[in-house]
Design a protein around this motif. Structure first.
Motif, PDB file in Angstrom:
ATOM      1  N   ARG A   1      -2.575   2.981  -3.528  1.00  0.00           N
ATOM      2  CA  ARG A   1      -3.132   1.654  -3.271  1.00  0.00           C
ATOM      3  C   ARG A   1      -3.401   1.592  -1.785  1.00  0.00           C
ATOM      4  O   ARG A   1      -2.534   1.893  -0.964  1.00  0.00           O
ATOM      5  CB  ARG A   1      -2.173   0.527  -3.673  1.00  0.00           C
ATOM      6  N   SER A   2      -4.604   1.183  -1.437  1.00  0.00           N
ATOM      7  CA  SER A   2      -4.927   1.044  -0.020  1.00  0.00           C
ATOM      8  C   SER A   2      -5.798  -0.190   0.146  1.00  0.00           C
ATOM      9  O   SER A   2      -6.231  -0.793  -0.833  1.00  0.00           O
ATOM     10  CB  SER A   2      -5.650   2.298   0.494  1.00  0.00           C
TER      11      SER A   2
ATOM     12  N   ASN B   1       0.858  -1.180   0.000  1.00  0.00           N
ATOM     13  CA  ASN B   1       0.000   0.000   0.000  1.00  0.00           C
ATOM     14  C   ASN B   1       0.895   1.232   0.000  1.00  0.00           C
ATOM     15  O   ASN B   1       1.853   1.312   0.774  1.00  0.00           O
ATOM     16  CB  ASN B   1      -0.936  -0.003   1.213  1.00  0.00           C
TER      17      ASN B   1
END
Lengths: 201, 201
Positions: free
Chosen positions: A164-165, A100
């Motif tokens: 991105r998570s 992430n």
């Protein structure tokens, strides 16, 4: 020169892309360093440096004789990239392992800040960003130090963010039932105990 | 192409420079991400990605349709920069504020890894680096995933490191007696509590 929308368009995984300035600003403001890419005498190079955002402008600084700052001040094409890593992403398959992250890419051309008031404000902002209040808790730059320091500014107009998570991608079929751990391992950067410099006596 | 000694010679603050491979390798191995600079369709750009060192080679990977990997696989000039920030350096004067860091710059040209055994080994090494043992604790890439993934390699021959460590520069004269705190604030990155992905049920 390509128009901003084209150059900052995200081609890979556009679902992770953001052009909101609030999203971009939060990443820029949290990161302590950026990497600046430009074409130097030996080809493309990226070098790390500190930065601060003031409104729509990014400021960097360095020695007046720095090769990078001298090159950038000529107005060559540059790219400022800022990256924060938030977590390791473990999936049941090697293929879906990931990280992430939150990153920003800014395209632009830098200009040197010659105005004394703006230059002092940018230098103070660089210190304030790291420790609020600190620019008033040290001696400000004198004339000789100001001459020895270059400050450059670059607009945030051509900036985009990529994020991105969340958890690993849900896996399909048999992969979903593999007997392996999947999840996130957060990465956290913290400040340790201050270590005072020896007293000059 | 310039000879390695010229291109990797450090011009600014050469006292901070290192060409020892053990120093370079330690920085490369500790960092989770690097920034890769190259000249793309819109000029110079730096993009973050994960990397792993195996011997004298640096490996990166990504989607087979990634713009960066496709461009790099053509053998264009590239620069890989790796940066670790160790501490904030507070001095009694604004001018001597700094950061302690360890950085590596690698110049080179990448080549695509087509050999299946080497490609699988590099992908496993990318995971092992993040979590030793993990490459055996997930399903390895299948043929479809291998086709969808590009692995590139770049030699560490043209690498140099730059390091700042230790306390703030001792200040002179009156500056040494200014009533401001000076010292280091260490920055530490740690792994938080693992957060398991929801069970697929």
């Amino acid at each position: 020169m390509p128009s901003p929308p084209e150059r900052t368009r995200l081609r890979r995984k556009p679902g992770r892309g953001h052009h909101d300035r609030s999203v971009i600003d939060a990443i820029v403001d949290e990161a302590l360093v950026c990497h600046i890419a430009f074409v130097g005498p030996h080809g493309p190079i990226a070098l790390p440096t500190t930065h601060v955002r003031v409104g729509d402008e990014l400021y960097i600084h360095g020695s007046a004789v720095s090769g990078m700052l001298t090159a950038l001040a000529d107005g060559i094409d540059a790219c400022v990239t800022i990256t924060l890593i938030d977590a390791l992403v473990f999936a049941r398959t090697a293929f879906h392992h990931s990280m992430n992250y939150r990153s920003v890419v800014v395209f632009g051309r830098a200009t040197r800040v010659d105005d004394r008031v703006t230059k002092l404000a940018a230098l103070a902002a660089l210190i304030e960003k790291v420790e609020p209040g600190r620019s008033a808790a040290c001696r400000p730059p004198n004339d000789k130090e100001l001459v020895a320091t270059s400050v450059l500014t670059l607009s945030l107009v051509e900036a985009s963010a990529k994020i991105r998570s969340g958890p690993p991608l849900a896996e399909d079929g048999d992969d979903a039932h593999l007997p392996y751990w999947a999840g996130l391992i957060p990465l956290v950067t913290t400040r340790g105990a201050p270590s005072p410099a020896r007293d000059p006596g």
